[in-house]
Structures are given as C-alpha cells and as structure tokens.
Design a protein around this motif. Structure first.
Motif, PDB file in Angstrom:
ATOM      1  N   ALA A 248      -4.227   3.500  -2.501  1.00 24.89           N
ATOM      2  CA  ALA A 248      -4.744   2.176  -2.187  1.00 24.89           C
ATOM      3  C   ALA A 248      -4.245   1.756  -0.813  1.00 24.89           C
ATOM      4  O   ALA A 248      -3.286   2.315  -0.277  1.00 24.89           O
ATOM      5  CB  ALA A 248      -4.310   1.164  -3.243  1.00 24.89           C
ATOM      6  N   SER A 249      -4.918   0.769  -0.237  1.00 26.32           N
ATOM      7  CA  SER A 249      -4.453   0.198   1.017  1.00 26.32           C
ATOM      8  C   SER A 249      -3.569  -1.014   0.782  1.00 26.32           C
ATOM      9  O   SER A 249      -2.799  -1.411   1.665  1.00 26.32           O
ATOM     10  CB  SER A 249      -5.645  -0.203   1.891  1.00 26.32           C
ATOM     11  N   ALA A 250      -3.670  -1.616  -0.404  1.00 25.97           N
ATOM     12  CA  ALA A 250      -2.829  -2.750  -0.778  1.00 25.97           C
ATOM     13  C   ALA A 250      -2.826  -2.852  -2.295  1.00 25.97           C
ATOM     14  O   ALA A 250      -3.755  -2.381  -2.974  1.00 25.97           O
ATOM     15  CB  ALA A 250      -3.333  -4.044  -0.155  1.00 25.97           C
ATOM     16  N   CYS A 251      -1.797  -3.468  -2.844  1.00 27.09           N
ATOM     17  CA  CYS A 251      -1.720  -3.639  -4.296  1.00 27.09           C
ATOM     18  C   CYS A 251      -0.910  -4.889  -4.612  1.00 27.09           C
ATOM     19  O   CYS A 251      -0.096  -5.353  -3.798  1.00 27.09           O
ATOM     20  CB  CYS A 251      -1.112  -2.406  -4.973  1.00 27.09           C
ATOM     21  N   ARG A 252      -1.160  -5.424  -5.790  1.00 29.59           N
ATOM     22  CA  ARG A 252      -0.427  -6.582  -6.296  1.00 29.59           C
ATOM     23  C   ARG A 252       0.171  -6.235  -7.650  1.00 29.59           C
ATOM     24  O   ARG A 252      -0.526  -5.675  -8.510  1.00 29.59           O
ATOM     25  CB  ARG A 252      -1.352  -7.794  -6.417  1.00 29.59           C
TER      26      ARG A 252
ATOM     27  N   VAL B 204       2.905  -3.776 -16.891  1.00 29.88           N
ATOM     28  CA  VAL B 204       2.634  -4.352 -15.583  1.00 29.88           C
ATOM     29  C   VAL B 204       1.133  -4.381 -15.353  1.00 29.88           C
ATOM     30  O   VAL B 204       0.391  -3.492 -15.800  1.00 29.88           O
ATOM     31  CB  VAL B 204       3.344  -3.548 -14.470  1.00 29.88           C
ATOM     32  N   SER B 205       0.677  -5.433 -14.680  1.00 30.89           N
ATOM     33  CA  SER B 205      -0.721  -5.555 -14.289  1.00 30.89           C
ATOM     34  C   SER B 205      -0.825  -5.270 -12.792  1.00 30.89           C
ATOM     35  O   SER B 205      -0.130  -5.885 -11.983  1.00 30.89           O
ATOM     36  CB  SER B 205      -1.241  -6.962 -14.593  1.00 30.89           C
ATOM     37  N   ILE B 206      -1.693  -4.337 -12.432  1.00 26.04           N
ATOM     38  CA  ILE B 206      -1.827  -3.903 -11.045  1.00 26.04           C
ATOM     39  C   ILE B 206      -3.242  -4.204 -10.553  1.00 26.04           C
ATOM     40  O   ILE B 206      -4.227  -3.902 -11.235  1.00 26.04           O
ATOM     41  CB  ILE B 206      -1.549  -2.397 -10.904  1.00 26.04           C
ATOM     42  N   SER B 207      -3.327  -4.817  -9.388  1.00 25.24           N
ATOM     43  CA  SER B 207      -4.594  -4.983  -8.683  1.00 25.24           C
ATOM     44  C   SER B 207      -4.470  -4.260  -7.351  1.00 25.24           C
ATOM     45  O   SER B 207      -3.458  -4.406  -6.662  1.00 25.24           O
ATOM     46  CB  SER B 207      -4.908  -6.466  -8.451  1.00 25.24           C
TER      47      SER B 207
END
Length: 422
Positions: A369-373, A252-255
């Motif tokens: 984190a405050s947000a992630c994709r 998985v790729s996480i931003s």
C-alpha cells in the motif's frame, strides 16, 4: 634435564594454581591479540582516509563540512570513546571539517535538528534511537524539502543498528564496522531510502525501517528480564508469556490505499537551451497567440480499502532492507502473522524473530500500500516499536514518503545487494 623434570613435578603438585595461571594467560593473550587486530584495522582505515585528504581542491573550493550528531550514552556509555578512537581520526585525515554536537538526554536530537544550519553532510553517530530522532527532527522542519536533500551518514555505535545491514558490510568486530561505515561516507556514494510518516494524536514520527505491534514485540521487550537463563532466555520468555495469557491474538481494523507507480530513477538533467532564432520565434508566437490555460483537474477522492485482521503480530515496513532493488511501485508492506499458532510454533517463530523481526512465516498476510490506517479496538493498551523505539499504541495513519532521504552506502555492500537480485 633434571630442571625440566622438577618444573613438571611442581606443576603436577600444584595443578590448581597451574590451571588457573594457564586460563589467565590464555585470556590475557587473546585480549592482547584482539587489541592488536583493532589497531591494525584503525591504521589501515587511516591510511585510506589520508589518500582522500591528499586530493587537491580548486582554489575557490571550500573544505567539506559535516555536522555530527553523537549520542555518548549509546552502547552502554561507550559511544563517545568508540567515536573518538575509530571515526574522528578518519574524518580529520580526510580533510573534513566536522562539528560535533553531543546529546545529553533522550529526545534532544529532535530539538537540535530544529536549529541545525545548512551543512554538506549530516552524520549520525549512535544507534536506532538516535537515528530515529534525527530523521524525525529533520522532517518536522518547515524547510524540510531543502534539508532532506542533505546526504546522511550513519556510524553504528548503538546496541541495535537496524539500518546498518542495508548500508554496510557487517562483521563480528565493532571497530571494523565503525571504520568501514566512516570510510563509506568519504567515498560519497549514496542511495535513496523511503521514509514512513506516522501520524497519531501528537506530532508525526518518522521511521526508516517500520512499525511493529503485537505479541512477539511484547515478549521481546521482556527477554532481558530472564538474563540468568543464558541462551534459554528467549524461549523461556515466550513460554512464560503463554502461561500468563493464551491465545495472544490482536484484533485490528486496517484501511489502506493502493500503491503508486514508481517513477524512473533518472538524474535531473537540464535540457539544452534553444538557439536565438528559435527563442525569438517562440516569443512572437506566444505574444500573438497566447496559450490557453486549462482549468485544473479535480483531484480524485482517495479509495480506501478496509479489512479486519486477527493476528499475533503486525509489521508495517519499508523496502529499505534492500535499497538498491528496482521496483515497479512505491509501496510499504503490511505483514500480519496468522492467529492459529500453537504454543510450540509460537516459541519457535518468536525465537527466529528475535534475530530478524522482518522474517514472517509462509502463511502470513502481506499487503502492499501507499498509505494505511490502523484502528485499534477500544481499551487496547500496549506499545508500538517504531525503529526499535517504544511508542504508546493508538490509532495512527502511516504514509510512505518514497525516496525521501539519501544515505551513504559502501560500494562493497551495494555490489553485494545487487548480486543477490541476479
């Protein structure tokens, strides 16, 4: 004496029937004792609720109104009976005007929330699925900023109630859990909870606990198929899954964005009004020397950090497990298990996760984190677990809505959580 000897001789000669009769009588006595204990618990809860109902209200004050979203299908169809026997009498005795809305099919609670009118409190009577539907329907409303301020009570009637340990003291008795949760609503003490907004290709979904994806989640969904193995079904399900495919690694790729600073928990207080002379001087000053409006500052672009992960399971969770914990940042937590487990370790860790999915090993990767994709590889199939409800796995963006909703919490549980922090 002869009669006693005759009785014992008869029991010895018919020992099979005697053994069966003893087992039936023992089970019947245990069942009756359990029913008696449940009646005692209901009576004690009703006496406490009656004290709330006897409290006087002001002449112009109205009775508190509560809207109850009840899922009769929860707990294998026993939820309606559990609510009517254990929760409804407490609310009536406390003088709460309740409006009960029963759901007929899966997903109806989301639609019902679109038409819900303003109420003093919202009560969810069901399990994880019902609660997740109510929260999603509530936060999809155009006027959700207003309705999100309505306090929410949760009465655990489902087979899985993940939020209950954060709000109530749990026991092995279903009646005690329901009555204590209902009494906590009457006590009126609330706690703010974070919410996860999960956006995919369709409408956003909202969660209170988290999003789970990976091999352990997939195996947990198949454990019920091995019911005939009794206490060995959990280990057997994990072992059989390794025979079908190994290793069970997910790419998985996480931003993600950095967490934001948490503002202080201050109650909104209206500042005192200045005296008349001060107000006149301020108006004259603003009239002769009007303040210069500063141009709005340009918003800084969001700095996303990208990372590639190879893991057996990924869990994006909130801090709602202990909602009274004081934190410096508002953040969600990304936990990823390592990908180097052997078969034995996979079975042992999976057994522990079946009891508590939020438990991770020491070598797991943890990020705040405050947000992630999440960007999944092409052709990836499977499902997410969002608050124990299955959703098709797809690329999603998860954002934290800090302290978005307020839930009723029992005073005893709050003290216990605070004592754990010391």
């Amino acid at each position: 004496m002869a009669r006693v000897v005759k009785v014992f001789r008869t029991l010895r000669n018919h020992w099979k029937k005697s053994t069966f009769a003893v087992c039936v009588l023992s089970y019947g006595g245990y069942w009756l004792y359990g029913k008696h204990c449940d009646s005692v618990l209901r009576r004690e809860a009703c006496l406490l609720a009656r004290e709330f109902g006897r409290q006087q209200i002001a002449p112009g004050e109205q009775l508190r109104k509560a809207t109850v979203i009840l899922n009769p299908s929860a707990c294998s169809g026993k939820a309606n009976n559990l609510f009517e026997k254990n929760a409804a009498p407490i609310l009536h005795l406390a003088g709460v005007e309740i409006q009960i809305v029963k759901t007929d099919y899966e997903g109806q609670a989301k639609k019902l929330m679109e038409f819900m009118e303003q109420t003093d409190m919202l009560i969810v009577a069901g399990g994880d699925g019902t609660l997740q539907e109510v929260v999603t329907g509530l936060l999809r409303r155009p006027d959700q900023d207003t309705f999100s301020k309505t306090p929410i009570g949760f009465i655990p009637l489902g087979s899985s109630n993940s939020l209950s340990p954060s709000l109530h003291l749990l026991s092995d008795n279903k009646v005690k859990d329901i009555t204590s949760a209902t009494l906590s609503i009457l006590q009126g003490e609330t706690v703010p909870l974070d919410v996860l907004q999960i956006k995919g290709e369709k409408e956003p979904v909202f969660a209170l606990m988290g999003l789970r994806w990976g091999a352990f989640r997939d195996v947990a969904a198949t454990i019920s198929k091995y019911w005939y193995l009794g206490p060995l079904k959990t280990k057997a399900a994990h072992w059989f899954s390794t025979l079908r495919e190994w290793p069970l690694v997910r790419e998985v790729s996480i931003s993600y964005l950095a967490p934001t600073l948490r503002p202080p928990d201050l109650l909104p207080q209206k500042p005192p009004r200045p005296n008349l002379v001060h107000r006149i001087i301020r108006r004259l000053k603003n009239y002769w020397h009007p303040p210069v409006e500063e141009p709005p500052k340009a918003e800084e672009p969001e700095k996303w950090v990208e990372q590639q992960l190879s893991t057996l399971e990924l869990f994006i969770q909130t801090h709602n497990k202990n909602p009274v914990e004081r934190r410096v940042n508002d953040s969600l937590v990304l936990c990823a298990e390592p990908d180097d487990f052997n078969v034995g370790e996979f079975i042992d860790v999976g057994t522990k996760k079946q009891e508590d999915p939020s438990v991770f090993t020491k070598n797991s990767t943890k990020l705040e984190a405050s947000a992630c994709r999440l960007q999944l590889p092409e052709g990836t199939s499977g499902f997410y677990n969002i608050d124990n409800e299955e959703y098709e796995a797809m690329p999603v963006e998860v954002r934290l809505l800090p302290r978005k909703l307020r839930f009723f919490i029992s005073a005893e549980r709050k003290e216990q959580l605070l004592s754990q922090l010391q």
